[in-house]
Write a protein that holds these residues in place. Sequence first.
Motif, PDB file in Angstrom:
ATOM      1  N   ILE A  54       0.887  -1.256  -0.017  1.00  0.00           N
ATOM      2  CA  ILE A  54       0.000   0.108  -0.084  1.00  0.00           C
ATOM      3  C   ILE A  54       0.916   1.180  -0.036  1.00  0.00           C
ATOM      4  O   ILE A  54       0.577   2.073  -0.841  1.00  0.00           O
ATOM      5  CB  ILE A  54      -0.880  -0.048   1.185  1.00  0.00           C
ATOM      6  CG1 ILE A  54      -1.831  -1.362   1.064  1.00  0.00           C
ATOM      7  CG2 ILE A  54      -1.594   1.329   1.500  1.00  0.00           C
ATOM      8  CD1 ILE A  54      -2.698  -1.470   1.988  1.00  0.00           C
ATOM      9  N   ALA A  55       1.935   1.121   0.641  1.00  0.00           N
ATOM     10  CA  ALA A  55       2.984   2.261   0.953  1.00  0.00           C
ATOM     11  C   ALA A  55       3.704   2.689  -0.438  1.00  0.00           C
ATOM     12  O   ALA A  55       3.974   3.789  -0.815  1.00  0.00           O
ATOM     13  CB  ALA A  55       4.220   2.163   1.849  1.00  0.00           C
ATOM     14  N   ALA A  57       1.997   2.621  -3.434  1.00  0.00           N
ATOM     15  CA  ALA A  57       1.139   3.644  -3.914  1.00  0.00           C
ATOM     16  C   ALA A  57       1.037   4.953  -3.330  1.00  0.00           C
ATOM     17  O   ALA A  57       1.220   5.768  -4.026  1.00  0.00           O
ATOM     18  CB  ALA A  57      -0.042   2.866  -4.177  1.00  0.00           C
ATOM     19  N   ASP A  58       1.128   4.999  -2.135  1.00  0.00           N
ATOM     20  CA  ASP A  58       0.723   6.217  -1.302  1.00  0.00           C
ATOM     21  C   ASP A  58       1.992   6.999  -1.367  1.00  0.00           C
ATOM     22  O   ASP A  58       2.095   8.168  -1.661  1.00  0.00           O
ATOM     23  CB  ASP A  58       0.517   5.747   0.057  1.00  0.00           C
ATOM     24  CG  ASP A  58      -0.873   5.119   0.145  1.00  0.00           C
ATOM     25  OD1 ASP A  58      -1.574   5.256  -0.505  1.00  0.00           O
ATOM     26  OD2 ASP A  58      -0.967   4.572   1.629  1.00  0.00           O
ATOM     27  N   ILE A  59       3.334   6.553  -1.400  1.00  0.00           N
ATOM     28  CA  ILE A  59       4.608   7.225  -1.260  1.00  0.00           C
ATOM     29  C   ILE A  59       4.546   7.687  -3.020  1.00  0.00           C
ATOM     30  O   ILE A  59       5.364   8.699  -3.135  1.00  0.00           O
ATOM     31  CB  ILE A  59       5.704   6.416  -0.663  1.00  0.00           C
ATOM     32  CG1 ILE A  59       5.592   6.098   0.797  1.00  0.00           C
ATOM     33  CG2 ILE A  59       7.036   7.218  -0.918  1.00  0.00           C
ATOM     34  CD1 ILE A  59       6.493   5.270   1.446  1.00  0.00           C
ATOM     35  N   ALA A  62       2.407  10.440  -3.801  1.00  0.00           N
ATOM     36  CA  ALA A  62       2.709  11.621  -2.847  1.00  0.00           C
ATOM     37  C   ALA A  62       3.715  12.453  -3.689  1.00  0.00           C
ATOM     38  O   ALA A  62       3.712  13.575  -3.710  1.00  0.00           O
ATOM     39  CB  ALA A  62       2.957  11.410  -1.489  1.00  0.00           C
ATOM     40  N   THR A  81      -1.683  -2.534  -4.072  1.00  0.00           N
ATOM     41  CA  THR A  81      -0.932  -1.453  -4.562  1.00  0.00           C
ATOM     42  C   THR A  81      -2.104  -0.801  -5.521  1.00  0.00           C
ATOM     43  O   THR A  81      -2.154   0.535  -5.446  1.00  0.00           O
ATOM     44  CB  THR A  81       0.251  -1.817  -5.234  1.00  0.00           C
ATOM     45  OG1 THR A  81       1.302  -2.399  -4.403  1.00  0.00           O
ATOM     46  CG2 THR A  81       0.932  -0.630  -6.092  1.00  0.00           C
ATOM     47  N   ALA A  84      -4.835   0.787  -3.541  1.00  0.00           N
ATOM     48  CA  ALA A  84      -4.306   2.010  -2.937  1.00  0.00           C
ATOM     49  C   ALA A  84      -4.151   3.201  -4.057  1.00  0.00           C
ATOM     50  O   ALA A  84      -4.420   4.457  -3.490  1.00  0.00           O
ATOM     51  CB  ALA A  84      -3.091   1.684  -2.197  1.00  0.00           C
ATOM     52  N   ALA A  85      -3.921   2.864  -5.123  1.00  0.00           N
ATOM     53  CA  ALA A  85      -3.765   3.919  -6.200  1.00  0.00           C
ATOM     54  C   ALA A  85      -5.136   4.442  -6.612  1.00  0.00           C
ATOM     55  O   ALA A  85      -5.166   5.690  -6.675  1.00  0.00           O
ATOM     56  CB  ALA A  85      -2.955   3.300  -7.373  1.00  0.00           C
ATOM     57  N   ARG A  87      -7.497   4.682  -4.694  1.00  0.00           N
ATOM     58  CA  ARG A  87      -7.991   5.634  -3.672  1.00  0.00           C
ATOM     59  C   ARG A  87      -7.611   7.226  -3.699  1.00  0.00           C
ATOM     60  O   ARG A  87      -8.273   7.868  -2.910  1.00  0.00           O
ATOM     61  CB  ARG A  87      -7.716   5.055  -2.311  1.00  0.00           C
ATOM     62  CG  ARG A  87      -8.517   3.570  -1.984  1.00  0.00           C
ATOM     63  CD  ARG A  87      -8.103   2.753  -0.929  1.00  0.00           C
ATOM     64  NE  ARG A  87      -8.960   1.519  -0.917  1.00  0.00           N
ATOM     65  CZ  ARG A  87      -8.435   0.532   0.017  1.00  0.00           C
ATOM     66  NH1 ARG A  87      -7.357   0.535   0.675  1.00  0.00           N
ATOM     67  NH2 ARG A  87      -9.170  -0.541  -0.056  1.00  0.00           N
ATOM     68  N   ASP A  88      -6.436   7.262  -4.501  1.00  0.00           N
ATOM     69  CA  ASP A  88      -6.011   8.709  -4.845  1.00  0.00           C
ATOM     70  C   ASP A  88      -7.139   9.444  -5.764  1.00  0.00           C
ATOM     71  O   ASP A  88      -7.110   8.928  -6.890  1.00  0.00           O
ATOM     72  CB  ASP A  88      -4.697   8.838  -5.333  1.00  0.00           C
ATOM     73  CG  ASP A  88      -4.140  10.186  -5.268  1.00  0.00           C
ATOM     74  OD1 ASP A  88      -4.745  11.088  -5.646  1.00  0.00           O
ATOM     75  OD2 ASP A  88      -2.904  10.334  -5.073  1.00  0.00           O
TER      76      ASP A  88
END
Length: 238
Positions: A54-55, A57-59, A62, A81, A84-85, A87-88
């Motif tokens: 998940i991180a 995608a998040d990192i 970002a 992954t 999570a992407a 969700r942006d």
Amino acid sequence: MSVIARFEELDWQPTPMGDLTLRRRSEPAVGHEVYEVKLGDEYLMSSLFTVAEIALADIGLAAATGDELNVLVGGLGLGYTAVAALRDPRVTALTVIDRLDAVIGWHERHLLPVSSELVDDPRTALVSDDFFERMRRPPTSAQRYDAILLDVDHSPRHQLDPSHADLYRAPGLRALDRHLTDGGVFALWSDDPPDAEFMSELATVFDDTAAHVVDFDNPVTGGTSSNTVYVARSRDSH
């Protein structure tokens, strides 16, 4: 007296890289079911450990700029992954490439916990292809991405297939960079600690290179484990 099976094999298929197995099992340490993928005798992934996926995608996202992001994920796996992407809210299109048709089929059959969220989203396109071979080919204008998130190999030094090795050297990274928009982001998951040699290769091609250590609780060992997420930005002109 009925017996509850601890393991349930959801799918098994032969592949060029070995037998691929998806199974579900109970895990008393966490009190819920766990999904696992094996390739031959090797464990590829487990839903016990999704923090770093998940991180990725998040990192990675970002670091991306813009309000309408076209994102490519290399490696579908359990789907964490990719979801999570999605969700942006800036992500308007998500392409996920996986070499194994079976893995795409698992999600299309809604076999995994995040499958519905992934495949029912109209922004998602699941593509059967070899990510590494695609990166070697010149892109079309429609195949350039604002972010590429890669989670296939164990690390830049430990690949699932020897044919992947060239991507982690400067020539392979330059080939991948052609698929990014100017200022686009490349992010990579690794099971190993930050690798100074790979960071050096990355810095010859990209700007703003960084290695983020992602710590997470390990319910199997009772301790803390960590993965690495590398992030780099494409230079303003290719």
